[in-house]
Design a protein around this motif. Structure first.
Motif, PDB file in Angstrom:
ATOM      1  N   SER A 155     -54.736 -31.189 -19.929  1.00 58.63           N
ATOM      2  CA  SER A 155     -55.275 -31.961 -21.053  1.00 58.63           C
ATOM      3  C   SER A 155     -54.938 -33.423 -20.745  1.00 58.63           C
ATOM      4  CB  SER A 155     -54.656 -31.510 -22.375  1.00 58.63           C
ATOM      5  OG  SER A 155     -53.257 -31.486 -22.276  1.00 58.63           O
ATOM      6  N   GLY A 190     -49.291 -25.576 -20.645  1.00 54.67           N
ATOM      7  CA  GLY A 190     -49.830 -24.771 -19.546  1.00 54.67           C
ATOM      8  C   GLY A 190     -49.706 -25.568 -18.265  1.00 54.67           C
ATOM      9  N   SER A 201     -50.801 -15.386 -20.680  1.00 57.11           N
ATOM     10  CA  SER A 201     -51.616 -16.595 -20.870  1.00 57.11           C
ATOM     11  C   SER A 201     -51.386 -17.634 -19.795  1.00 57.11           C
ATOM     12  CB  SER A 201     -51.293 -17.208 -22.230  1.00 57.11           C
ATOM     13  OG  SER A 201     -49.956 -17.647 -22.218  1.00 57.11           O
ATOM     14  N   LYS A 257     -73.511 -33.857 -21.642  1.00 53.99           N
ATOM     15  CA  LYS A 257     -73.771 -32.418 -21.753  1.00 53.99           C
ATOM     16  C   LYS A 257     -74.524 -32.162 -23.042  1.00 53.99           C
ATOM     17  CE  LYS A 257     -69.619 -30.656 -19.424  1.00 53.99           C
ATOM     18  NZ  LYS A 257     -68.250 -30.174 -19.661  1.00 53.99           N
ATOM     19  N   GLY A 311     -64.406 -27.755 -16.192  1.00 54.90           N
ATOM     20  CA  GLY A 311     -64.620 -28.363 -14.878  1.00 54.90           C
ATOM     21  C   GLY A 311     -63.405 -28.359 -13.963  1.00 54.90           C
ATOM     22  N   GLY A 361     -48.813 -21.306 -32.601  1.00 56.12           N
ATOM     23  CA  GLY A 361     -47.814 -20.478 -31.936  1.00 56.12           C
ATOM     24  C   GLY A 361     -48.037 -20.454 -30.439  1.00 56.12           C
TER      25      GLY A 361
END
Ligand code: FAD
Length: 433
Positions: free
Chosen positions: A45, A41, A78, A340, A101, A165
């Motif tokens: 990450s 994307g 997506s 958190k 965040g 996938g």
């Protein structure tokens, strides 16, 4: 093309495919027969989960299929980022039930990492609001999946780090919004004990996160600034994009060191006023780091790692203290440490969240850090802990398989939908998926 994760701690040269529709994706898998690939994307990450020799990027595949403004259900390809969707949904009175965040993440990345926000203790994670997905699996077939249709594929895909996938589109239930503002309160604590007590007292608030001073010692160890937020209802939904600043080049290595991190931490702690109340817009509350483009360049040429550790023990203080000691003794300091609280996890096979607390640390990549990582993992192994896959750069296969208890169920479903094991990332090789 040269690529790395957000931590910039590993750089690779990959072939990038940019299909524009489902047929082109299927052709890449079945006709081009590329040997192994992962979907990427926006590369937010931190480690190597969206890195491989061959990358499928859906940046040219952008479609808004439907937005039901009454029910707050949106269906899009997506590759829409949360930031792009915000521009469409806020003025119509909708927001995300769960947001990480950064808004510079794609819907596909948010589903694949089943990301959480500052409200997991009440509201769960991103995939809990996914109505359905369309996915092209490693067999080159398109499936619909949801909690009622191809349920196991759904459970393996949400949190499955792209390994089942290519998620091509998602239908998401949004949160009704009455204002673009968040009522914010700051609580300062003197040490870790007080931080955890405050979390317990304040966890009826919608959003809660603490910045922790990882450099403070002795009676101040674990002192924190807790940020609490709740949606306002003043009817102001006029959304304005904020100007950002950029750090275009990697900082020289000497700028961020143990002395400057200690100094920044001290200033940051003392700068905040206890019990301060104010209202701020969604952008500033949820995405403060997005105001500085490429803030990851601050860490210099070797980058950094982020580690988010889930602690599922009754008293989280014991292990948090041990972790703080571990890195302080080795002079590896984190400026962006946070805590958190999580609520109960969901049924996805590889989703990270579960009841407990998380400690997140950003650590500049150094030779020393590399050397001590295994020792750190050995410490974690003695407690009920787990590391978020989307923040991982170094986890061992042994630690992964010990802590992700539904790994075998995941693997069974992956084998079914990706029988030739075409889909893999550098991370999946490292942790033995
Ligand atoms: C400043 C900052 C704050 C963050 N805060 C949080 C937080 O609060 N909570 C949290 O959980 N995470 C947080 N993250 C991590 C981030 O939300 C996740 O890493 C997210 O997955 C990144 O999305 P991406 O589009 O950049 O995906 P990438 O980094 O490109 O990929 C991440 C994973 O998703 C898979 N993937 C991406 N797109 C698809 C697709 N279309 N189909 C199948 N698989 C796909 C990749 O294969 C990879 O395994 C934060 C990151 C940053 C930089």
């Amino acid at each position: 093309m040269s690529l790395s994760g957000w931590g910039n701690n590993l750089s690779t040269f990959s072939n990038v495919y940019n299909p524009e529709n489902n047929d082109e994706i299927i052709n890449i898998i079945l006709k081009d027969k590329i040997s192994g690939f992962i979907t990427r994307g926006l590369g937010r990450s931190y480690g190597d989960s969206s890195l491989a020799d061959n990358i499928i990027s859906l940046k040219n595949y952008k479609k808004l299929f439907n937005f039901d403004k009454n029910k707050g259900i949106i269906e899009c390809s997506s590759n829409y980022s949360l930031g792009e969707l915000i521009k469409i949904i806020i003025e119509k009175g909708w927001f995300f039930n769960v947001t990480p965040g950064s808004k510079f993440v794609t819907v596909g990345g948010a589903v694949a990492s089943d990301v959480h926000g500052k409200n997991h203790h009440l509201d769960g994670s991103f995939s809990d609001y996914v109505v359905s997905l369309k996915i092209i699996t490693g067999e080159g077939k398109l499936y619909n999946c949801s909690r009622n249709e191809n349920q196991q594929l759904f459970q393996a895909t949400c949190g499955g780090m792209g390994l089942t996938g290519i998620i091509v589109s998602a239908k998401i239930q949004l949160l009704k919004l009455k204002s673009k503002f968040i009522d914010t309160q700051i609580i300062k604590t003197k040490n870790l004990k007080e931080t955890i007590v405050k979390f317990k007292e304040l966890n009826n608030n919608k959003y809660i996160i603490a910045w922790i001073d990882t450099t403070a010692k002795n009676e101040a160890k674990g002192r924190s600034i807790i940020f609490i937020g709740n949606h306002l209802d003043d009817g102001d939904l006029k959304f304005e994009e904020k100007k950002t600043i950029s750090i275009p080049l990697k900082f020289p290595d000497f700028i961020l060191n143990k002395y400057t991190i200690k100094l920044f931490s001290k200033i940051y702690y003392h700068f905040h006023k206890h019990k301060k109340k104010f209202k701020q817009n969604l952008n500033n509350f949820f995405y403060p780091l997005d105001n500085i483009n490429n803030w990851n360049n601050l860490y210099g040429k070797n980058g950094f790692i982020q580690i988010q550790i889930l602690i599922e023990e009754k008293d989280p203080k014991i292990i948090i203290n041990k972790i703080l000691d571990f890195f302080q003794e080795r002079e590896q300091h984190s400026f962006l440490g946070s805590i958190k609280e999580f609520g109960k996890g969901n049924d996805n096979y590889l989703s990270f969240p579960n009841k407990g607390y998380t400690l997140t640390l950003d650590l500049k990549m150094t030779k020393k850090l590399n050397e001590v990582y295994q020792e750190f993992e050995d410490l974690l192994k003695k407690h009920k802990t787990k590391i978020h896959l989307t923040k991982d750069s170094f986890m061992s296969e042994q630690y992964f398989k010990k802590t992700y208890s539904n790994y075998s169920k995941f693997k069974k479903i992956k084998n079914k939908y990706d029988p030739l094991n075409l889909i893999n990332s550098f991370q999946s090789h490292r942790i033995g998926i």
